[in-house]
Structure formats: structure tokens, C-alpha cells
Design a protein around this motif. Structure first.
Motif, PDB file in Angstrom:
ATOM      1  N   PRO A 112      29.499  27.104  -7.687  1.00 44.81           N
ATOM      2  CA  PRO A 112      29.804  28.530  -7.858  1.00 44.81           C
ATOM      3  C   PRO A 112      30.212  29.154  -6.519  1.00 44.81           C
ATOM      4  CG  PRO A 112      27.430  28.181  -7.873  1.00 44.81           C
ATOM      5  CD  PRO A 112      28.071  26.821  -7.788  1.00 44.81           C
ATOM      6  N   ILE A 113      31.306  29.903  -6.544  1.00 49.02           N
ATOM      7  CA  ILE A 113      31.754  30.604  -5.342  1.00 49.02           C
ATOM      8  C   ILE A 113      32.512  31.851  -5.770  1.00 49.02           C
ATOM      9  CG2 ILE A 113      33.906  29.289  -5.135  1.00 49.02           C
ATOM     10  CD1 ILE A 113      33.411  29.479  -2.021  1.00 49.02           C
ATOM     11  N   ALA A 114      32.268  32.938  -5.071  1.00 48.99           N
ATOM     12  CA  ALA A 114      32.926  34.202  -5.383  1.00 48.99           C
ATOM     13  C   ALA A 114      34.364  34.188  -4.882  1.00 48.99           C
ATOM     14  CB  ALA A 114      32.157  35.360  -4.745  1.00 48.99           C
ATOM     15  N   HIS A 115      35.228  34.837  -5.634  1.00 48.37           N
ATOM     16  CA  HIS A 115      36.635  34.924  -5.250  1.00 48.37           C
ATOM     17  C   HIS A 115      36.782  35.628  -3.903  1.00 48.37           C
ATOM     18  CE1 HIS A 115      40.924  34.959  -5.728  1.00 48.37           C
ATOM     19  NE2 HIS A 115      40.972  36.276  -5.683  1.00 48.37           N
ATOM     20  N   SER A 116      35.975  36.653  -3.675  1.00 57.77           N
ATOM     21  CA  SER A 116      36.042  37.383  -2.399  1.00 57.77           C
ATOM     22  C   SER A 116      35.668  36.474  -1.226  1.00 57.77           C
ATOM     23  CB  SER A 116      35.139  38.615  -2.426  1.00 57.77           C
ATOM     24  OG  SER A 116      33.795  38.236  -2.672  1.00 57.77           O
ATOM     25  N   THR A 117      34.760  35.542  -1.444  1.00 63.43           N
ATOM     26  CA  THR A 117      34.379  34.589  -0.398  1.00 63.43           C
ATOM     27  C   THR A 117      35.547  33.673  -0.071  1.00 63.43           C
ATOM     28  OG1 THR A 117      32.062  34.649  -1.104  1.00 63.43           O
ATOM     29  CG2 THR A 117      32.760  32.742   0.218  1.00 63.43           C
ATOM     30  N   VAL A 118      36.230  33.198  -1.105  1.00 63.55           N
ATOM     31  CA  VAL A 118      37.396  32.339  -0.890  1.00 63.55           C
ATOM     32  C   VAL A 118      38.456  33.100  -0.112  1.00 63.55           C
ATOM     33  CG1 VAL A 118      39.291  31.111  -2.046  1.00 63.55           C
ATOM     34  CG2 VAL A 118      36.938  30.858  -2.877  1.00 63.55           C
ATOM     35  N   GLN A 119      38.701  34.351  -0.476  1.00 58.00           N
ATOM     36  CA  GLN A 119      39.701  35.159   0.229  1.00 58.00           C
ATOM     37  C   GLN A 119      39.335  35.316   1.710  1.00 58.00           C
ATOM     38  OE1 GLN A 119      39.457  38.475  -2.552  1.00 58.00           O
ATOM     39  NE2 GLN A 119      41.640  38.168  -3.049  1.00 58.00           N
ATOM     40  N   THR A 120      38.064  35.569   1.995  1.00 53.47           N
ATOM     41  CA  THR A 120      37.608  35.717   3.376  1.00 53.47           C
ATOM     42  C   THR A 120      37.801  34.417   4.151  1.00 53.47           C
ATOM     43  OG1 THR A 120      35.992  37.405   2.750  1.00 53.47           O
ATOM     44  CG2 THR A 120      35.611  36.245   4.837  1.00 53.47           C
ATOM     45  N   LEU A 121      37.421  33.298   3.533  1.00 52.32           N
ATOM     46  CA  LEU A 121      37.564  32.000   4.194  1.00 52.32           C
ATOM     47  C   LEU A 121      39.035  31.640   4.403  1.00 52.32           C
ATOM     48  CD1 LEU A 121      34.700  30.083   2.379  1.00 52.32           C
ATOM     49  CD2 LEU A 121      34.739  30.831   4.764  1.00 52.32           C
ATOM     50  N   LEU A 122      39.889  32.014   3.469  1.00 49.03           N
ATOM     51  CA  LEU A 122      41.324  31.774   3.631  1.00 49.03           C
ATOM     52  C   LEU A 122      41.872  32.554   4.825  1.00 49.03           C
ATOM     53  CD1 LEU A 122      42.503  31.688  -0.080  1.00 49.03           C
ATOM     54  CD2 LEU A 122      42.883  29.888   1.625  1.00 49.03           C
ATOM     55  N   ARG A 123      41.418  33.797   5.001  1.00 50.60           N
ATOM     56  CA  ARG A 123      41.858  34.569   6.175  1.00 50.60           C
ATOM     57  C   ARG A 123      41.445  33.856   7.460  1.00 50.60           C
ATOM     58  NH1 ARG A 123      40.724  38.945   2.819  1.00 50.60           N
ATOM     59  NH2 ARG A 123      38.605  39.197   3.585  1.00 50.60           N
ATOM     60  N   GLY A 124      40.241  33.292   7.468  1.00 56.48           N
ATOM     61  CA  GLY A 124      39.790  32.536   8.637  1.00 56.48           C
ATOM     62  C   GLY A 124      40.649  31.304   8.884  1.00 56.48           C
ATOM     63  N   LEU A 125      41.046  30.633   7.816  1.00 54.75           N
ATOM     64  CA  LEU A 125      41.911  29.457   7.955  1.00 54.75           C
ATOM     65  C   LEU A 125      43.302  29.842   8.457  1.00 54.75           C
ATOM     66  CD1 LEU A 125      40.820  27.479   4.765  1.00 54.75           C
ATOM     67  CD2 LEU A 125      40.489  26.770   7.152  1.00 54.75           C
ATOM     68  N   VAL A 126      43.788  31.005   8.042  1.00 56.90           N
ATOM     69  CA  VAL A 126      45.067  31.508   8.554  1.00 56.90           C
ATOM     70  C   VAL A 126      44.923  31.787  10.047  1.00 56.90           C
ATOM     71  CG1 VAL A 126      46.681  33.453   8.496  1.00 56.90           C
ATOM     72  CG2 VAL A 126      45.901  32.417   6.349  1.00 56.90           C
ATOM     73  N   ASP A 127      43.828  32.448  10.439  1.00 53.68           N
ATOM     74  CA  ASP A 127      43.588  32.762  11.852  1.00 53.68           C
ATOM     75  C   ASP A 127      43.494  31.497  12.703  1.00 53.68           C
ATOM     76  OD1 ASP A 127      43.569  35.448  11.205  1.00 53.68           O
ATOM     77  OD2 ASP A 127      41.377  35.634  11.253  1.00 53.68           O
ATOM     78  N   LYS A 128      42.945  30.429  12.141  1.00 58.49           N
ATOM     79  CA  LYS A 128      42.827  29.153  12.862  1.00 58.49           C
ATOM     80  C   LYS A 128      44.133  28.373  12.901  1.00 58.49           C
ATOM     81  CE  LYS A 128      37.924  28.291  12.048  1.00 58.49           C
ATOM     82  NZ  LYS A 128      36.921  27.338  11.576  1.00 58.49           N
ATOM     83  N   GLY A 129      45.114  28.821  12.141  1.00 57.31           N
ATOM     84  CA  GLY A 129      46.389  28.115  12.099  1.00 57.31           C
ATOM     85  C   GLY A 129      46.378  26.908  11.181  1.00 57.31           C
ATOM     86  N   ALA A 130      45.389  26.837  10.295  1.00 61.34           N
ATOM     87  CA  ALA A 130      45.287  25.707   9.379  1.00 61.34           C
ATOM     88  C   ALA A 130      46.140  25.900   8.135  1.00 61.34           C
ATOM     89  CB  ALA A 130      43.829  25.482   8.972  1.00 61.34           C
ATOM     90  N   VAL A 131      46.338  27.156   7.738  1.00 67.63           N
ATOM     91  CA  VAL A 131      47.160  27.462   6.565  1.00 67.63           C
ATOM     92  C   VAL A 131      48.036  28.672   6.864  1.00 67.63           C
ATOM     93  CG1 VAL A 131      45.420  26.578   4.938  1.00 67.63           C
ATOM     94  CG2 VAL A 131      45.488  28.999   5.446  1.00 67.63           C
ATOM     95  N   LYS A 132      49.072  28.806   6.061  1.00 74.25           N
ATOM     96  CA  LYS A 132      49.903  30.010   6.094  1.00 74.25           C
ATOM     97  C   LYS A 132      49.980  30.534   4.672  1.00 74.25           C
ATOM     98  CE  LYS A 132      54.393  27.835   5.308  1.00 74.25           C
ATOM     99  NZ  LYS A 132      55.781  27.714   5.762  1.00 74.25           N
ATOM    100  N   PHE A 133      50.460  31.754   4.545  1.00 76.44           N
ATOM    101  CA  PHE A 133      50.654  32.280   3.197  1.00 76.44           C
ATOM    102  C   PHE A 133      52.060  32.812   3.055  1.00 76.44           C
ATOM    103  CE2 PHE A 133      48.905  35.707   5.739  1.00 76.44           C
ATOM    104  CZ  PHE A 133      49.734  36.784   5.431  1.00 76.44           C
TER     105      PHE A 133
END
Length: 127
Positions: free
Chosen positions: A37-58
Motif C-alpha cells: 500500500p502506498i499513497a498517490h501523494s507519496t509517489v508524487q513526492t518521491l517522483l519530484r525527488g527523483l527528478v531533482d536527483k536527475g534520475a527521471v524526467k517528465f
């Protein structure tokens, strides 16, 4: 991505992206919720962190963001393994392998596979 430090759930998100190639935050949330179980808002927050780290783009697809990995899984594994080797085992491959052999449960098949890899590497070093 120079920083190989990913949290456990960030790594799970990256694995979803590596498997799918690209995905929305909702698709990632749904994929993760299949096993935990994981909240959608948590995924969104973690995705922003991955963008900041340069691991993903959107990329914007209308009003939806589609996330794409910027680092290949094999590249991440190589960098993360090197980081572990250097930080924990002071760069000593023998210590890492010895630790794994002594502390991990290995099947006979896994031991045989490791032996074959070592033999092949030894032969390559002699050639």
C-alpha cells in the motif's frame, strides 16, 4: 545521475519505470499498490525527488505528466555496486564476495553459477 543513493521506495519506482519505459504517477502508484500500500501523494513526492536527483524526467501529455527514466538499470546497478564496494568494503572485491558467501543463503545452483563465473574470469585473466 551521480547520486546512487535512492531510498527503498524510490528504487521501487525506478523499477516500475525501467519495466514500463515511461509511466504516469497514477500508473506507478497502481503498480506499487499491487504489492504494497502506498499513497498517490507519496509517489508524487518521491517522483519530484527523483527528478531533482536527475534520475527521471517528465513530459507533459495534456494535463498529465509522464515520467521517463534518465538512467538505465544496468548503469544504476554498476554505480550503486561500486559505491557499496567503496564505502562498505574499502574497494576490496574479495571482502565483498567473501561476505556474501558467508552470510547469504545460496543454493547449490547459485554456487555452481558463481564458480563458473569465477572460472571464466580466471581464464580471461590468463589469456
Amino acid at each position: 545521475m551521480t547520486n546512487t543513493q535512492l531510498g527503498r521506495v524510490q528504487l521501487l519506482i525506478m523499477q516500475v519505470l525501467w519495466n514500463k519505459g515511461r509511466a504516469t504517477a497514477r500508473e506507478i502508484t497502481d503498480a506499487l499498490n499491487a504489492t504494497m500500500p502506498i499513497a498517490h501523494s507519496t509517489v508524487q513526492t518521491l517522483l519530484r525527488g527523483l527528478v531533482d536527483k536527475g534520475a527521471v524526467k517528465f513530459e507533459a501529455d495534456g494535463r498529465t505528466f509522464v515520467f521517463v527514466p534518465l538512467v538505465e538499470e544496468s548503469q544504476f546497478r554498476t554505480t550503486a555496486t561500486r559505491d557499496l564496494l567503496d564505502r562498505v568494503f574499502d574497494g576490496n572485491v574479495t571482502s565483498l564476495v567473501a561476505h556474501l558467501l558467508h552470510h547469504e543463503k545460496l543454493s547449490r545452483q547459485q554456487v555452481d553459477e558463481i564458480r563458473k563465473l569465477i572460472d571464466a574470469r580466471g581464464k580471461k585473466a590468463r589469456d
